[in-house]
Design a protein around this motif. Structure first.
Motif: not given
Length: 603
Positions: A20-25
């Motif tokens: 959900i955070w989406g910082r990492w793929r």
């Protein structure tokens, strides 16, 4: 709760939070979850990478290659040319485009289907004088809906099928998803075409060539003796206000100044980072007598080449150079790279003039800014060079383009092979993975897809995601974590009612898929569905189908599905714009699918 169940819950919660955070793929997060399960002993060492040989993973890879072949040979363009009306009104045009998107995505990668039809959607919006978003969002949602109609339409369907096979029910066949999936897709397309497109927020644009892609960030240099030299930033910004533009940073002597002091006096060779609407960009630069930094560097490079060599340079005349907007696809190899690292000038003879990024604003030097999925790049160069760059880096040209067929014979051949693979899988002549692998081999032998392009056309992050999550999802069953979650779901919410459990599974899956990758959502929810069916003493088919439908319905946010991300900038959308059409569409999906699931797949 046992210790092992606590461990798998902790890993899953952490993974979902990172999704959900989406910082990492997604593939990085999935691989981390797999290795964590192996390290703590939940997944045996010998089974750690078994998921990469799973038939679902092989099938996804093969379908991606076959989809690329359909695009490359022009088979899809030929179909679009025949089926799309050329002079119809808004309702008929949007209905035809959305229906075609749904049809294509039933048998090919839905991101590829959207990318192929997006330029046509922009042509339609220009012809009908509609905001591009009112055509793009129906098209994107149509391609998502179409994926739920067949086994190969979307990765979640293949995952659901594999879980059914692992638990003794045998895999779902090619068109087992169609009775419910087609009905839901038809209802969704009808709703979007008749009413839904009017619910899309109206983002007004000046004209079709300058639709609202958000403000561009570009760099311009102060000329020696130009009108900007000697002025303060405050004076410059007062002039920029009239064109709805602003200076967000400046560079002096290679030192970048964020939010520079308005009293600072501009000097020759200062570089201003200007945020401006694309329609006003040229006017802004002309008014202040500024020189595009990309243009200046290109001229210097050409002058240097003139001194060192007498060879002919590509696109050396200004008349041959044009500006073109390119949309970076979510799976483009350009993501994470900068203009300087891609050697735009030396390799392609093109310039990056500006970047439009709807969700975030970058104030780094343009040539060193890392590109993200969904960015719109304003490129300058010859049409041939820009086209070559777009093809190499999987970007979508956002402009009117003619529908052409490179080779009608190849197009027919590619389409015929795809149909044969589908027939072989549908009638059980060959296992699904084998049927589509044979199709890929035929494409390679007949040179419909160059050998190099076979591996480039595979979305490797998706393959890694699936291969890593299949053992993690299996650990939910072996540790009893899925049984525990299913028991909590039924006892506290469903009260042991099978129909309520079915509805809850659909709604929970649908909600998760709005924030997580849909394949990851299916992998997490399938063990819960199987455990719920076991505890209720009912057939698991309806519950698994509910997971498949829910995982394919990501309509509330721009991050739930790649197609939603793809239209974010071209449509000028904001994060909160999607739910206006997405929420009623998801409610409709629930209302239509629950009765059909109970009828087609009795509990």
């Amino acid at each position: 709760m046992t210790f092992e169940q606590g461990l798998i819950f902790a890993i899953l919660i952490a993974s979902m939070g990172l999704f959900i955070w989406g910082r990492w793929r997604h593939d990085v997060v999935a691989l981390g979850a797999l290795l964590a399960c192996v390290i703590v002993g939940i997944v045996p060492d010998r089974d750690a990478f078994a998921g990469f040989g799973h038939p679902a993973v092989i099938t996804v890879a093969c379908v991606l290659v076959l989809s690329h072949g359909l695009q490359r040979t022009g088979a899809v363009n030929r179909l679009a040319q025949r089926l799309l009306p050329s002079g119809a009104g808004a309702l008929v045009s949007i209905a035809a485009l959305t229906s075609l998107g749904a049809l294509l995505s039933a048998f090919m990668n839905n991101v590829g289907a959207l990318a192929l039809l997006m330029p046509i959607a922009l042509q339609i919006s220009a012809r009908l004088e509609l905001p591009p978003g009112r055509v793009l969002m129906p098209l994107a949602f149509g391609t998502i809906l179409g994926g739920m109609t067949t086994l190969i339409g979307t990765p979640p369907n293949l995952i659901v099928s594999s879980f059914r096979a692992q638990h003794g029910g045998g895999p779902f066949e090619m068109f087992d998803f169609s009775p419910v999936g087609v009905a839901v897709a038809l209802a969704g397309v009808l709703f979007i075409s008749l009413l839904g497109w009017r619910l899309v927020p109206k983002r007004e644009v000046g004209n079709a060539a300058s639709f609202d892609t958000g403000h561009y960030l570009t760099e311009a240099r102060v000329k020696a003796g130009g009108s900007a030299e000697g002025k303060t930033l405050r004076e410059i910004e007062q002039l920029l206000d009239e064109a709805d533009a602003q200076v967000v940073a400046m560079v002096r002597n290679k030192l970048r100044l964020t939010a520079p002091n308005p009293r600072r006096v501009l000097q020759a060779d200062d570089v201003l980072v200007i945020e401006a609407d694309p329609a006003e960009l040229g006017e802004v630069l002309g008014k202040l007598d500024l020189l595009l930094e990309a243009e200046r560097e290109a001229r210097e490079a050409e002058q240097q080449n003139d001194k060192n060599s007498d060879t002919e340079k590509k696109a050396s005349n200004d008349e041959e150079r044009a500006m073109q907007e390119l949309l970076v696809k979510p799976d483009s190899s350009l993501i994470g790279r900068s203009a300087s690292s891609t050697r735009l000038r030396s390799r392609y003879s093109i310039n990056l003039l500006a970047i439009s990024r709807q969700s975030h604003r970058s104030i780094k030097r343009l040539r060193s800014t890392l590109i993200q999925g969904g960015d719109v790049l304003l490129m300058q160069g010859s049409a041939e060079d820009i086209g070559e760059f777009a093809s190499d880096y999987d970007c979508v040209p956002l402009a009117a383009r003619a529908i052409n067929i490179p080779d009608p014979r190849q197009a027919n051949l590619a389409l015929g092979i795809m149909i044969l693979a589908i027939v072989a899988a549908a009638f059980g002549l060959l296992p699904t993975a084998i049927a589509f692998a044979c199709g890929v081999l035929a494409y390679m032998l007949l040179r419909l897809v160059p050998l190099r392009a076979v591996y480039e056309s595979i979305d490797w992050p998706v393959i890694v995601l699936l291969g890593a999550l299949i053992p993690v999802a299996g650990a939910m069953s072996t540790t009893g974590a899925a049984d525990l979650l299913a028991r909590v779901l039924m006892e506290n919410l469903a009260q042991g009612n099978a129909i309520i459990t079915l509805t809850l599974l659909l709604v929970v899956t649908m909600t998760l898929s709005d924030f997580m990758n849909n394949a990851a959502t299916a992998a997490v929810m399938c063990p819960i569905a199987l455990s719920a069916a076991s505890q209720l003493g009912v057939s698991p088919d309806a519950l698994l189908m509910a997971v498949a439908i829910g995982a394919s319905c990501s309509f509330l946010t721009p991050i739930g599905h790649q197609n939603n991300t793809l239209i974010l900038s071209p449509g000028g959308f904001r994060f909160g714009d999607y739910w206006r059409l997405g929420l009623p569409l998801e409610i409709l999906v629930v209302l239509v699918s629950i009765p059909l699931l109970l009828w087609v797949w009795p509990l």
